[in-house]
Design a protein around this motif. Structure first.
Motif: not given
Length: 232
Positions: A142-171
């Motif tokens: 929730a604080d990603a945009i104001t803190s502007r810290r790069v996030l490390r996400l474990r993300y589940i796509d619509r097919a159920g596959a999980a990936t780990t990504r580094d993401v720069e929050p933009l909005g």
């Protein structure tokens, strides 16, 4: 509530009732901490230059200098309830926490009789149905945009596959069905939209995200025309 949020909330509480005092016991109960923690927080605020002082006596407590506070926000009972209704749809969004804080500030700044009338009016407003309960959005997300810290996400796509990504929050993007984090995905080397309810795990790194400009055509959420929120 983390310490930074609590310090801000203490100032807002003292501002709302100034020049009347709030006791350490009252503040400890309000923020669910010990009196010693409140005393340390007040000391930190004083060291930061916030005009807080202790008023001695049986009815004393901590006060904020009235001359350096903002005047009360004169919301009517109707306006306060209108805000509460609007905030009711924020569950499961990045703004649920700030929305609740905003409503508490409004009620704290109102005159006692107006606040009482607002509670009475709210009890006469009945909501039928509504959206399914949504899990709360992690504070770091929730604080990603104001803190502007790069996030490390474990993300589940619509097919159920999980990936780990580094993401720069933009909005953030709200579609008709979900909220998304808009970010520069370093795995894909492109702008991507991540559904908040598919973020399985998230941590904030120590790296500050660089500034990037996002064009509307970069946003890949195919649900209607994109528009930017404006404050009236």
């Amino acid at each position: 509530m983390n310490r930074t949020d609590r310090l801000y909330a203490i100032v807002e509480e003292l501002r709302a009732v100034a020049p009347r005092p709030r006791s350490a016991a009252w503040l400890a109960d309000r923020f669910e901490v010990s009196r010693r923690t409140v005393e340390r927080d007040i000391g930190a605020l004083q060291q930061a230059g916030v005009p807080v002082w202790a008023e001695p006596g049986r009815t004393g407590g901590y006060c904020l200098d009235r001359g350096r506070t903002l005047p009360p926000v004169n919301f009517s009972p109707d306006e306060a309830v209108a805000v509460a209704v609007a905030l009711g749809d924020l569950a499961g969004t990045p703004f649920a926490g700030p929305g609740g804080t905003a409503l508490r500030k409004i009620l704290a700044a109102m005159r006692d009789d107006d606040a009482s009338a607002a509670h009475d009016l709210a009890a006469r407003v009945h909501l039928l149905g509504g959206r399914p309960a949504a899990p709360p959005v992690p504070a770091v997300l929730a604080d990603a945009i104001t803190s502007r810290r790069v996030l490390r996400l474990r993300y589940i796509d619509r097919a159920g596959a999980a990936t780990t990504r580094d993401v720069e929050p933009l909005g953030f993007v709200r579609s008709t069905t979900a909220w998304y984090l808009l970010g520069w995905c370093r795995l894909r080397d492109a702008v991507r939209a991540f559904r908040l309810d598919r973020v399985d795990r998230v941590t904030a790194t120590s790296e500050r995200a660089p500034h990037r400009v996002v064009r509307p055509e970069d946003v890949q959420v195919p649900e209607g025309d994109l528009r930017t929120l404006t404050l009236l």
